[in-house]
Structure formats: C-alpha cells, structure tokens
Design an enzyme around this catalytic site. Structure first.
Site, PDB file in Angstrom:
ATOM      1  N   ASP A  76      -4.839   2.755   5.975  1.00 44.34           N
ATOM      2  CA  ASP A  76      -6.531   2.883   6.087  1.00 44.34           C
ATOM      3  C   ASP A  76      -6.414   1.376   6.846  1.00 44.34           C
ATOM      4  O   ASP A  76      -5.904   0.373   7.548  1.00 44.34           O
ATOM      5  CB  ASP A  76      -6.610   2.863   4.227  1.00 44.34           C
ATOM      6  CG  ASP A  76      -6.520   1.609   3.947  1.00 44.34           C
ATOM      7  OD1 ASP A  76      -6.179   0.608   3.874  1.00 44.34           O
ATOM      8  OD2 ASP A  76      -6.307   2.235   2.621  1.00 44.34           O
TER       9      ASP A  76
ATOM     10  N   TYR B 119       0.099   8.818  -0.456  1.00 45.71           N
ATOM     11  CA  TYR B 119      -1.320   7.411  -0.523  1.00 45.71           C
ATOM     12  C   TYR B 119      -2.483   7.846  -0.962  1.00 45.71           C
ATOM     13  O   TYR B 119      -2.838   9.221  -0.824  1.00 45.71           O
ATOM     14  CB  TYR B 119      -0.800   7.634   0.433  1.00 45.71           C
ATOM     15  CG  TYR B 119      -2.278   6.145   0.902  1.00 45.71           C
ATOM     16  CD1 TYR B 119      -1.512   4.699   0.270  1.00 45.71           C
ATOM     17  CD2 TYR B 119      -2.995   6.298   1.999  1.00 45.71           C
ATOM     18  CE1 TYR B 119      -2.767   3.653   0.694  1.00 45.71           C
ATOM     19  CE2 TYR B 119      -4.086   5.226   2.016  1.00 45.71           C
ATOM     20  CZ  TYR B 119      -3.328   4.279   1.248  1.00 45.71           C
ATOM     21  OH  TYR B 119      -4.337   2.479   1.634  1.00 45.71           O
TER      22      TYR B 119
ATOM     23  N   ASP C 195      -0.494  -0.456   3.883  1.00 44.18           N
ATOM     24  CA  ASP C 195      -1.458   0.631   3.701  1.00 44.18           C
ATOM     25  C   ASP C 195      -1.953   1.030   4.794  1.00 44.18           C
ATOM     26  O   ASP C 195      -1.915   0.001   6.139  1.00 44.18           O
ATOM     27  CB  ASP C 195      -1.605   0.281   2.491  1.00 44.18           C
ATOM     28  CG  ASP C 195      -1.524   0.581   1.194  1.00 44.18           C
ATOM     29  OD1 ASP C 195      -0.236  -0.017   0.810  1.00 44.18           O
ATOM     30  OD2 ASP C 195      -2.056   0.021   0.272  1.00 44.18           O
TER      31      ASP C 195
ATOM     32  N   GLU D  38       2.082  -4.360   1.541  1.00 42.42           N
ATOM     33  CA  GLU D  38       0.924  -4.943   1.040  1.00 42.42           C
ATOM     34  C   GLU D  38       1.465  -4.971  -0.473  1.00 42.42           C
ATOM     35  O   GLU D  38       0.481  -5.907  -1.036  1.00 42.42           O
ATOM     36  CB  GLU D  38       0.206  -3.385   1.056  1.00 42.42           C
ATOM     37  CG  GLU D  38      -0.922  -4.104  -0.381  1.00 42.42           C
ATOM     38  CD  GLU D  38      -2.800  -3.157   0.991  1.00 42.42           C
ATOM     39  OE1 GLU D  38      -2.947  -3.335   0.448  1.00 42.42           O
ATOM     40  OE2 GLU D  38      -2.420  -2.543   2.225  1.00 42.42           O
TER      41      GLU D  38
END
Length: 867
Positions: free
Chosen positions: A117, A330, A115, A11
């Site tokens: 999420d 994270y 990431d 990312e």
C-alpha cells in the site's frame, strides 16, 4: 563465479520468517540482530545466490521539526507552516537504520517485501535510503515484491514477478505526513496553551486539532445536535385485524401514519362503519437477495464494530495478526472485486477440512460454486480472503470471531443468491386501503452460511380475489416520532469513507484519537457520545470557520494526494498550496478565538475555582491547588502560576519537606501498580530546572507559567545534581544502570519492599525485602566507585551471622548484598530521555544481560500520527 548476494527486507519480523521459510524450503540459519536475519543459499533470477532476509518494524523514520521549533515557548505556532522538517529514526534504540546498512554491505540486489500500500511504498524508500542502494543503479539493483498474502503460492508468485518501487506513492505519503504534522501541531499548540492556561476541568492533556480527526469529531457532534434539537411529534395509524382459518392477522395502512388526531379518528369511524374487508389484489413475485461482493477493509471494520463489538483499532490489530500468521490475505484493501485470475477452487479446498463449515465447502465444490458479483477494483489488493483453515484453539477467542466472519463472508460471495417468494395481499374497507405481506424462502443460498442475513419467513393465510371478510377490530395506534441515536462506529466509518476522510488504514486511528482525547465516549452498542469538550470545540469552529470541522477540505486534500500518487501532481506544489490555505485559516482563527473562548467559559471552570489545596508555593508561601483533571497540574492563585506535574499516577505531599533551592514543598509521585516508580519532586524545579544540561523528559506534558508548553520542564529530584539536598541524585544515586546511561536511585518510600530504580529507563533492582531501613551513605566503593549503602535487617530474617542486623557494603562488590538483589523491569514513566546519566563504573559483579527497551521514542506533541 561467486554467488549473488541478495538482501530481502520485510515490514515485520514474522513476515520475514515466513518469506525465508518458503524461499529456503525450511533450510535456513537465523541469527540475532536489531531484527532477526535469516540466511540461506537459494536461487535468485535464475542464478545461485546467498540470500539474507530481515525486516523493519514499521516506519524507519518519522517526520519531525528541528529542535529550534520544538520549544512551545520559544516558537510561534504560525511559523510552523513554513518551518523546515526532517526525518528522524522512529525508534533509535532498535538501530534499524544501522542494521540495514550493515546487512546491505556487499549485496548486489535489494528485494523489498514491504506491505503493498502507500505506507509500504514509503517504507520501501526509507529502506533504500538506509541501505545505500539507488533505484536506477545498474550495479546494485532494487526490486519490489508485490504480494497479498504470506502463503507459499503468493510468495513464489511475487518472486517471479519483481517490479520497481513506486516513488510517486511514497511521495504521496510524504505529502500527507508534512501537511498533517504542520497543521495539527500549529493548531494544537495554540489551543492547548490558550485554554489550559484558563480552565481547570477540561480533562484532556491536549486540546488537539487534526485535518482528519476534527471532521471525524464533527460527524459525531452533528448527530448529537440533531438529537438535542429534535422535537417529538405524535402520530396515529390504523390497524384493522381479521381472523382467517383461526389465524389473527394485523394489516398495515397504506397511508402509514397521520399527524392530526381528528383526521385519524374520522378515518377510523369510516372504516368501522363499513366493517367488511374486501380482497382487491393478490400478487406473488419471486425476489432475490443478492450475495455479498468481496470484503474490503471498511466493510470489515463496520461489521467488526456493529456485530462483533470490536472497535476499529482492535479489529485492525486482530486482522493484521491473522495476516502475518498467514490465515487471511492482506487486510488493507479498498477493492471488493476479485481479479479474473483468482483461484477460488484452491481457496475453497484450503477450507474443506474445517470442522465448522467444511461440509458446506465440500457441497460447494461438488455442486459448483457461484462466480462472485462484480465489485469495485481499486487497483490495490484483492478482497480480504481466508488463506488457510484454523480453529478457535489456534487463534484465541477474539481473533477466531474475526477470522470466522472473513471465512463466512468469502463463502457467501461464492454461494448462490437467496431466493424467496413475496406475496402481497391488498384489502379495501371504507374507501381506505390496507395490505399484508408474506415471505417464503425457496433457496437459502448464501444465507445458509451467513444466517444473520437470512430472510424472515412470514406465513399468511390463503385468500381469493374479491373475497369479503368481516373485520374483528380496528385499532387506532398512537405513537411518537423518536430522535436518531448517537452515531455508531459503523455509521461513522461509512460517513468517513463517503466523505474521503482518511484511508482504509488511517480510519481506525482517527476514531481512536477522538476517543483517547476525551472528545467522545464509547457507549453500549459502540455508540459514540460526544463529551462537553468535543461539543464545545466543534461549536467553536462552526462559529469562527466552519471549514475547519467540515469534511470538504480534507476530501480535497486526499484528492490532491491521490494525484501525487498517480504522478499527476507535483508533491511540493500540493504541500505548499494546502499549507498556505491552512496558514490563512489559522491566522483568522487566532484573531477570532474570543468567540470559542465564550463557549468554553460557559462550560468549564476557571483555574481559580478548580482543584483542591495540596502544597505551599515557595514564592508567596500560600497554598496551591492540585487540579487532577488531565493534564494534572498545580495552580497558585496568588502568583497566577501554573506548574506542570507528571501524568498518570498519584500525587501527595512528601512529609511537608521543602526544596533547599526555592522553598517549595516537595511532592511524592507514584505510578500505578506494584512495580511503578515512586519519586519526589519540587514543582518549581520540575518546571524550571535550575541546573544546565538537565534534559527535558519528553514523556511528559511540559507546562510553564500561564499554561505555556515547551521545553525546560521535567526535572524530578532523581535528576537533580544538588550536592547537599538529601533527595537529589547525588545523595540517593547508588550505581550505574546496567541497561542504559542512567543511574540507579534508591526509592525513598518503597519499604518494606526496598528497591532501586533507574532514573532513565524501566530497570528495577529489588533489594533485600523486609529490612527495617535501607539508606545511602557518603562513602564510595574503592573498587567500582558505587555508593555504599547501609541496611538494617529484620531480626527474624537477617542473613548475617550471630543474628546481627546492621550491614554496609556495595551492591556490586559485596558478595552477600549481590546475592540478595534481583534485576527486573517495571513501569517507566519516561518514553524518551536525552543525555547521559551520572552513574559510576561497572566494576566486578556488575549486572549482566540486556533489558527491554522503553518503547518508541516519540514526543506525543510532535508526532503527526496523533493528529
């Protein structure tokens, strides 16, 4: 057999480098591209492979309306609820989509290191689209790496447990984006055009609405209304004092406080008539203050605001930086429970050499650490945890303070509970009861490493039951009830989490938005005081439709989106249902807008009463008023016209010169700072470009007559192709910009620091300094087509032979002039420009090198991120 070819995408560039370094053992080759590409030979799924690791820079695409719906004047906001949407590149200048497509050619495997999420999952499918891979393609396979930190251990573990990307979570993000875009833009366009066309001192570029932003503001205004409606009351309380072993002790009344003075006085007399305190009960109890559970994002943001003084936006930026550098795990997680497989000893060992708390860590490792309390497992990431040791010199002051808290919190979770003995002594006097409390800590536990949570020791004298003690005095204390304080950021975050407003990732954005839109102001102690504009908006929503500012609807939306993420609800069905609800609310809101307008009328000044006289209108030849409050604009009270102006700079009359096209007086606009651009403009041409093909400048608010916003605005003189006007691009343009398709134009008021600036990007060219005069001529260079300029040098500093001062030439082809110029970057007012410039060719001596971009090409009126 040829080795496998594998493309890995992270990312952020820093994460891509960390992944490549671990997987290659540090033996890699890095080449430049849109984002860096790290190449090496390695192993993949048990086979030899040629691996490339690159990255995106956040979202590859942004959701937007087609051009037909971006004109504020040409489209009805009501139509936006059913308008089509499309995805456009978030940052076209970086060419991420093309970069990914090129790097994916010939690769048989795609590994996604985004990431972990929902947003990361959404970016996964953006990357898949750019690379041409298909999720279920047996020939070209897609893999998803799930990791919580960029340490070697986590990276290798993720490589050994590759999974498939989750399309449902990606669709949940698509649903939220479309809802927020359509609802936010529709309400914002209507409110902005309606109110900015009537009032001059709103001090906000946009009167925005957002399904998350507005309920967030509602919490702040609700607290403000509680404060303003609060009526203080007097109260009285009794406090007997006794002296025991030379120690004066103040006792607390069991009744606490009374609101009737006569009754309180009566009790005081009864107690004083007795005058003897009798000990009726002594209780000792061992109590515990339990250690904290794991640290999640919301708790980190609350502590950062209340204890460290960092706003949520800044706190998340610092946390993300610590994460990308490998110092913490994270930082976006809802979980406070550690997984059963978590390596506590390994994490503690990584901190054992820290100069600040290394000794405490060694003691925990030697004596045994406690098992963390059970918390909430949201199924996303483990709690935020330190991954390696650091010092303040390595991180800088702000990041170090946040990192220190993360470390101390983690150490607190594996430390023993704090234990203390609480002693309570009860007294009787005159049939009234009083008490005192003492506390003595027996085990410090986690409060040793988190001293701000320590139990306050309080010693009290020794007493025996039925002991009688003469009272030294009895005070009747008078006090007043006090209103609550303004909502703090920490309290607001708690309310948002409790009511389902936003996510752990978006909460900082919503709080930042209401600050930037001038709806609230941050005061000392990170308290949020709503402004007149914020209060008026919420009161208006409450008058028309309270649901618009209450958290209930957004909470319902988040619940529906969660069902989409779990695959339990249809993406398009949820979007259409929510949009239909808001469409009906919008229609009713428009019909009832007079109710809110009455509140605005009571608080703000009409345009005709605002501003100061500045320049003449070309239509009626009367003076127009300059309204400096955001968005700054000109208002002609005779014609009742509003003219938008560039924002975030200073404006003044330009030598009383007039535009040859419409007779409006010209203005000169200057951006802040020594390298900010300065350019002339005609108010009428700026809002109504007289020539076809002049592209709208999306970096500005565009306001036409009666405050309507839309395209067709934003033409300063440096874009004007008028052949005869001496301020136009034709007259002042010198040559092509070396970094874009724009034209380098002479800054007319930059003396003695003469310069050229690009009319499209942030490129600046410094001309010979200290010259008396620099002007363009009508001649062109025969070699490159650039305009010849004339320079009148200062006698003391002239570079010409024999003290001559006058010189003409081409800045590209004339060796003397070319040696005296310098290319650099300044402030650019424009965030995004369309079309091509009118610059001429780049002949010999052309500028060299590439410059920096001007930032993301996002129209602030259309981006769902702002709502």
């Amino acid at each position: 057999m040829a080795p496998l070819k594998v493309l890995m995408v992270a990312e952020k560039p820093s994460i891509a480098l960390s992944i490549a370094t671990v997987l290659s053992g540090g033996k890699l080759y890095t080449r430049k591209a849109s984002t860096e590409v790290h190449e090496f030979d390695g192993m993949f799924l048990g086979s030899h492979a040629y691996i490339k690791v690159t990255s995106v820079v956040g979202h590859v695409f942004r959701l937007d309306f087609p051009p037909a719906y971006q004109d504020w004047n040409a489209s009805n906001p009501l139509d936006l609820f059913q308008a089509p949407v499309h995805k456009a590149e978030s940052n076209p200048k970086v060419h991420i989509c093309r970069h990914l497509n090129q790097e994916a050619r010939g690769c048989g495997h795609l590994v996604l290191w985004l990431d972990c999420d929902r947003e990361g999952e959404n970016i996964c499918f953006e990357v898949i689209e750019c690379t041409g891979f298909q999720v279920n393609d047996a020939r070209r396979k897609v893999h998803r790496a799930r990791f919580s930190s960029v340490t070697e251990k986590d990276i290798l573990k993720a490589m050994g447990n590759l999974v498939e990307p989750n399309r449902n979570e990606a669709l949940a993000v698509d649903a939220r984006q479309e809802i927020d875009l359509k609802v936010g833009v529709a309400f914002t366009r209507f409110q902005t055009t309606y109110f900015q066309g009537k009032y001059g001192n709103l001090d906000s570029r946009f009167i925005s609405y957002g399904p998350c932003q507005t309920p967030t503001l509602g919490f702040c205004v609700q607290r403000y209304l509680q404060i303003t409606s609060f009526k203080p009351e007097k109260f009285w309380t009794l406090h007997p004092y006794l002296v025991q072993n030379g120690y004066e002790l103040k006792l607390e009344w069991e009744r606490q406080k009374l609101f009737d003075f006569d009754v309180a006085t009566m009790f005081q007399k009864l107690v004083m008539q007795d005058g003897i305190l009798e000990v009726i009960d002594i209780s000792e109890k061992q109590e515990s203050k339990v250690r904290p559970s794991g640290l999640n994002t919301v708790n980190l943001l609350k502590v950062a605001s209340s204890a460290l003084g960092y706003g949520p936006q800044m706190a998340m930026q610092l946390a993300e930086r610590l994460y990308t550098q490998g110092f913490i795990s994270y930082p976006r997680t809802e979980s406070t429970a550690y997984p059963s497989s978590f390596d506590f000893r390994g994490t503690l060992s990584a901190l054992a050499n820290n100069p600040v708390w290394g000794d405490y860590v060694e003691r925990l490792l030697a004596e045994g650490y406690a098992k963390p309390r059970s918390g909430t497992d949201a199924g996303d990431h483990p709690p935020i945890t330190p991954m390696r040791s650091a010092t303040e010199d390595m991180l800088g002051k702000d990041a170090w303070r946040l990192y220190s808290y993360v470390c101390q919190h983690f150490l607190g979770t594996v430390s023993p509970d704090c234990k203390y003995i609480r002693t309570k002594v009860k007294f009787s006097m005159g049939a009234e009861f009083f008490h005192c409390v003492g506390q003595h800590v027996t085990v410090q536990g986690f409060t040793y490493i988190m001293p701000w949570l320590a139990i306050n020791e309080k010693k009290i004298p020794q007493f025996t039951k039925e002991e009688k003690i003469e009272v030294s005095k009895v005070e009747l204390h008078e006090g007043n009830t006090v209103p609550p304080e303004y909502l703090s950021e920490s309290e607001l975050i708690t309310l948002m989490e409790k009511n389902g407003i936003g996510t752990d990732a978006s909460i900082p954005v919503h709080i930042n938005n209401i600050c930037e839109r001038n709806y609230v102001q941050v005061q000392a102690g990170r308290k949020l005081a709503p402004t007149t504009l914020g209060i008026t908006l919420i009161r208006g929503y409450q008058c028309i439709d309270p649901d618009l500012c209450l958290p209930d609807i957004r909470s319902f939306i988040e619940q529906q989106i969660t069902l989409v993420a779990k695959g339990q609800a249809d993406h398009s069905g949820v979007v259409q249902h929510v949009l239909q609800q808001f469409r009906q609310k919008y229609s009713y809101y428009v019909k009832q807008i007079e109710n809110m307008d009455a509140l605005f009328e009571a608080q703000f000044s009409p345009l005709s009463n605002s501003g100061r006289v500045l320049s003449k209108c070309g239509k009626c030849l009367r003076y127009m008023k300059y309204i400096s409050m955001q968005p700054s604009r000109l208002y002609c009270s005779t014609c009742e016209d509003v003219y938008n102006l560039p924002q975030r700079g200073t404006l003044k009359l330009y030598k009383e010169l007039t535009c040859p096209l419409d007779n409006f007086e010209l203005l000169i606009f200057s951006m802040a700072g020594p390298e900010g651009k300065t350019f002339p403009l005609c108010p009428f041409c700026y809002n109504n470009p007289p020539f076809e093909g002049i592209d709208t400048l999306y970096g500005t608010t565009t306001t036409g007559s009666f405050g309507k916003l839309g395209k067709g605005a934003g033409m300063p003189c440096f874009l004007c192709p008028h052949p005869a006007c001496r301020h136009s691009m034709i007259a002042q343009g010198v040559c092509a910009c070396p970094e874009c398709n724009g034209t380098l134009v002479l800054d007319p008021v930059s003396a003695p620091n003469w310069r050229l600036y690009c009319n499209m990007c942030n490129c600046l060219v410094s001309l010979p300094q200290g010259a008396h005069r620099i002007a363009t001529t009508q001649e062109q260079c025969p070699e490159c087509g650039s305009k010849i300029i004339e320079i009148d040098f200062n006698k003391k500093t002239t570079p010409l032979a024999d003290g001559a001062t006058l010189h003409t030439g081409c800045i590209l082809c004339d060796e003397l002039l070319h040696s005296l110029i310098e290319v650099k970057h300044g402030k650019s007012f424009f965030k995004r420009l369309g079309g091509r410039g009118r610059g001429r060719g780049a002949g010999r001596g052309a500028f060299k090198g590439r410059g920096r971009g001007t930032g993301k090409g996002v129209d602030p009126k259309m981006s769902f991120r702002d709502f």
